[in-house]
Scaffold this motif. Structure first.
Motif, short mmCIF file in Angstrom:
data_model
loop_
_atom_site.label_atom_id
_atom_site.label_comp_id
_atom_site.label_asym_id
_atom_site.label_seq_id
_atom_site.Cartn_x
_atom_site.Cartn_y
_atom_site.Cartn_z
N ILE A 5 -6.19 -9.62 -18.28
CA ILE A 5 -7.55 -9.16 -18.52
C ILE A 5 -8.07 -8.42 -17.30
O ILE A 5 -7.99 -8.92 -16.17
N GLU A 6 -8.58 -7.23 -17.56
CA GLU A 6 -9.20 -6.44 -16.50
C GLU A 6 -10.71 -6.45 -16.71
O GLU A 6 -11.20 -6.09 -17.78
N THR A 7 -11.45 -6.89 -15.69
CA THR A 7 -12.91 -6.98 -15.79
C THR A 7 -13.57 -5.77 -15.16
O THR A 7 -13.22 -5.38 -14.04
N THR A 30 -21.81 -9.80 -22.31
CA THR A 30 -20.38 -9.53 -22.13
C THR A 30 -19.87 -8.69 -23.29
O THR A 30 -20.53 -8.57 -24.33
N ALA A 31 -18.69 -8.10 -23.11
CA ALA A 31 -18.02 -7.36 -24.18
C ALA A 31 -16.52 -7.39 -23.91
O ALA A 31 -16.09 -7.50 -22.75
N ARG A 32 -15.74 -7.28 -24.98
CA ARG A 32 -14.27 -7.32 -24.84
C ARG A 32 -13.68 -6.22 -25.70
O ARG A 32 -14.00 -6.08 -26.87
N LEU A 33 -12.82 -5.42 -25.10
CA LEU A 33 -12.13 -4.32 -25.80
C LEU A 33 -10.68 -4.33 -25.34
O LEU A 33 -10.36 -3.86 -24.25
N GLY A 34 -9.82 -4.89 -26.20
CA GLY A 34 -8.42 -5.02 -25.80
C GLY A 34 -8.30 -5.93 -24.60
O GLY A 34 -8.76 -7.08 -24.61
N ASN A 35 -7.67 -5.42 -23.56
CA ASN A 35 -7.54 -6.23 -22.34
C ASN A 35 -8.65 -5.96 -21.34
O ASN A 35 -8.60 -6.42 -20.19
N GLY A 577 -27.74 -6.97 -24.27
CA GLY A 577 -26.77 -6.74 -23.20
C GLY A 577 -25.35 -6.68 -23.70
O GLY A 577 -24.53 -5.89 -23.21
N ASP A 578 -25.00 -7.53 -24.68
CA ASP A 578 -23.66 -7.48 -25.27
C ASP A 578 -23.35 -6.10 -25.84
O ASP A 578 -22.27 -5.55 -25.65
N CYS A 579 -24.34 -5.53 -26.56
CA CYS A 579 -24.14 -4.22 -27.19
C CYS A 579 -24.08 -3.11 -26.14
O CYS A 579 -23.26 -2.19 -26.25
N THR A 583 -20.91 -0.55 -25.38
CA THR A 583 -21.06 0.90 -25.37
C THR A 583 -20.54 1.50 -24.06
O THR A 583 -19.84 2.52 -24.06
N LEU A 584 -20.88 0.88 -22.94
CA LEU A 584 -20.41 1.38 -21.64
C LEU A 584 -18.91 1.21 -21.49
O LEU A 584 -18.23 2.04 -20.86
N LEU A 585 -18.37 0.12 -22.05
CA LEU A 585 -16.93 -0.10 -22.00
C LEU A 585 -16.20 0.98 -22.79
O LEU A 585 -15.17 1.52 -22.35
N LEU A 586 -16.73 1.31 -23.97
CA LEU A 586 -16.14 2.38 -24.78
C LEU A 586 -16.20 3.72 -24.03
O LEU A 586 -15.25 4.50 -24.05
#
Length: 618
Positions: A5-7, A30-35, A577-579, A583-586
């Protein structure tokens, strides 16, 4: 083989941060997208209230900054005087310093909303004081955009009351013009904090989201919605008010005695309008008598078949149950039954030479009709309209026969006397309006079939439900900074028994006496105001599983309530914050779309986040 997992960390900054409820919720996002995993970190907040900032430091986990964002003109208009020596207008450099010289990925603004609220009259909202307060919205946005104009935040969230769309339309248009000028796209929407935060209150808020298209091209998805919970689901997890485990914030406020009585008569789930059902005569309740609750048998009366209490050296009626309900008839009691009426089948008492109705039971309930010979049953008698008149004699007076009739026909006279206190039908023409046009001298009242005709222009006032009592299973209204028992539904019908102080006898208080008490309402529950700690729990500020978190800096309930009510519910902020984190992770991975079972955050917002509005005419 385990997935590594990369944070990735994203930062957020808060204008008008209050005690940090929103910042605390964002920190939990928090959010999770793949690893890849996203975490949010607060880098600071600004508020003019130094006591609020003391709480912000604790909840946000970072030091906040006490700073006034007014311009000089706004300060004078709001306070009515010049600022103290040393005061100066805030600059972008001050904002950078408050953020620790970091650039935020998300900026959250929740400017003061009093001037936009429907609880403030339109006339008052237009005064210089509240116009200056309202203009802080524009001032805050401009300072934020100018501070980071060379490296803009990816997402900006502007939150306020829904009425800002009408009372603050001019300011919103100017804010949107600023967004366009600094390269942002935006959309207006609304949401219910209670639904996205899984709360026991309904809190509808205006939301404007802006994104910098070069940094954030993906959609922004809507948080999942939940069914609103009942207040009892939250309160059941807490000790009863007054329990030392709840701390100083969990005390019942001291209210006037007349307020406690009003709350007792309000039906659970209703408000002050329940009081209209009470019958009042000469200023007193007709159907109810309020007396002190009996303690330790004070003035107690024992039933005939029940054992009595221990006989002590001071066995008197006013210190125990030393009276009895004796069902036996006292000896020779008949002679003292003045004005007594005997039943038809009962025997008479002894007849002696001084017996009259005022000296004993010397009257009888005679079941026979009074039609015997010599009965003067025609005196003052009224003949039905359909019946024959009595014989017309030479002394036809109302006191000597039956020369009166029940006339069902309405009077057709139009003279002055016949119109006194008359009520005109809705479709009927009114009488002539003269200089003395009152109900007592003419037909100047109307039978109005429309419900609540006199309160249609007070919709906002009525919707506040002052002296409102919520059922234990009801959802609370939004918790504002002025929540009190007499300006909204801030009381609850609590079915849990309270512990009474039986050592101190209760004396009936005066109407204006302030006290804390327990009154069992007609539905068998305790109608009482929410404690300050319960309001914090409804706002999801405190962790119900950790009583060590049940406190705020300061010692004033009024200050605590204002700070709690002004905040964004913590769990609602976490849902947002989750959303935002997703969005920022994407955006960081180059993705622009996510297959999700949650809808895109309303169509206008979805369009604004997906379309390059710079190509659309303004």
């Amino acid at each position: 083989m385990s997935l590594r997992i990369e944070t990735r960390e994203y930062t957020h900054f808060h204008f008008f941060c209050g005690i940090g409820m929103g910042a605390a919720g964002f920190n939990e996002g928090t959010a999770r997208l793949g690893n890849l995993e996203a975490r949010l970190r607060c880098i600071g907040g600004i508020d003019v209230d130094k006591d609020a900032i003391a709480n912000f430091d604790r909840f946000a986990g970072v030091k906040g900054t006490c700073m006034d964002l007014f311009t000089l003109e706004q300060y004078i208009a709001f306070h009515g005087k010049a600022p103290p020596p040393g005061w100066r207008e805030a600059t972008p450099a001050d904002i950078q310093r408050a953020a620790g010289f970091e650039r935020p990925d998300i900026v959250f603004l929740s400017a003061p909303c009093k001037g936009f609220s429907g609880l403030l009259s339109q006339t008052t909202s237009l005064t210089d004081k509240y116009q200056a307060l309202n203009e802080l919205t524009l001032r805050g946005v401009w300072l934020m955009l100018e501070t980071w104009k060379n490296d803009p935040p990816g997402l900006i969230i502007f939150e306020n009351v829904p009425r800002i769309r009408t009372r603050g339309r001019r300011l919103l248009d100017l804010i949107q013009a600023l967004f366009r000028a600094y390269g942002y796209q935006y959309a207006e929407t609304e949401h219910d904090c209670g639904e996205i935060g899984n709360l026991a209150q309904s809190r509808k808020r205006f939301l404007m989201v802006a994104r910098h298209p070069e940094k954030v091209p993906p959609f922004l998805y809507q948080p999942p919605k939940h069914k609103l919970r009942g207040v009892g689901e939250v309160l059941d997890l807490m000790p009863l008010p007054g329990d030392p485990a709840g701390g100083p914030m969990h005390r019942i406020p001291s209210l006037q005695w007349k307020t406690w009585v009003r709350l007792a008569f309000v039906e659970a789930g209703s408000d002050w309008r329940s009081l209209n059902k009470l019958q009042v005569e000469d200023g007193y309740l007709k159907d109810f008598l309020i007396v002190p609750e009996r303690h330790n048998g004070f003035l107690g009366v024992k039933e005939w078949d029940k054992p009595m209490g221990t006989v002590a050296g001071s066995s008197l009626p006013n210190n125990g149950t030393f009276s009895i309900a004796d069902m036996r008839m006292p000896h020779d009691s008949g002679q003292y039954a003045q004005y007594g009426v005997k039943r038809w089948e009962d025997p008479s008492d002894v007849v002696i030479n001084v017996k009259s109705p005022g000296q004993g039971r010397y009257a009888v309930a005679d079941i026979r009709p009074t039609q015997g010979p010599g009965a003067h049953h025609n005196k003052f008698r009224i003949v039905p309209y359909s019946g024959p008149a009595g014989t017309v004699t030479g002394c036809d007076r109302v006191g000597s026969g039956a020369p009166c009739v029940q006339d069902p026909r309405p009077s057709q006279r139009e003279d002055y006397k016949q119109t006194k206190y008359r009520v005109t039908a809705m479709e009927e023409a009114a009488g002539t309006v003269i200089a003395a046009s009152t109900t007592g001298n003419g037909a100047f009242a109307v039978a109005d079939p429309r419900p609540n005709g006199m309160t249609q222009d007070r919709e906002n006032y009525n919707s506040q439900r002052h002296y409102g009592v919520l059922a234990y299973t009801d959802t609370s209204l939004a918790v504002p900074g002025f929540a009190s028992h007499d300006n909204g539904a801030w009381s609850v019908a609590d079915h849990r028994p309270a512990v009474l102080d039986v050592e101190n006898p209760i004396i009936m208080p005066a109407a204006a006496d302030r006290l804390t008490c327990v009154i069992t309402a007609q539905d068998g529950t305790w109608h009482r105001p929410f404690t300050t700690l319960e309001l914090a729990a409804l706002q999801s500020l405190i962790d119900l599983d950790h009583p060590d978190s049940w406190w705020l800096h300061g010692s004033s309930d009024s200050q605590w309530r204002e700070q709690i009510g002004n905040g964004v519910p913590r769990l609602s902020a976490k849902a947002m914050g989750d959303c935002f984190a997703m969005t920022l992770l994407l955006a960081s991975t180059g993705e622009t779309f996510l297959l999700s079972n949650t809808p895109i955050w309303v169509r206008p917002l979805a369009v604004s986040l997906a379309v390059d509005t710079s190509q659309v005419p303004a």
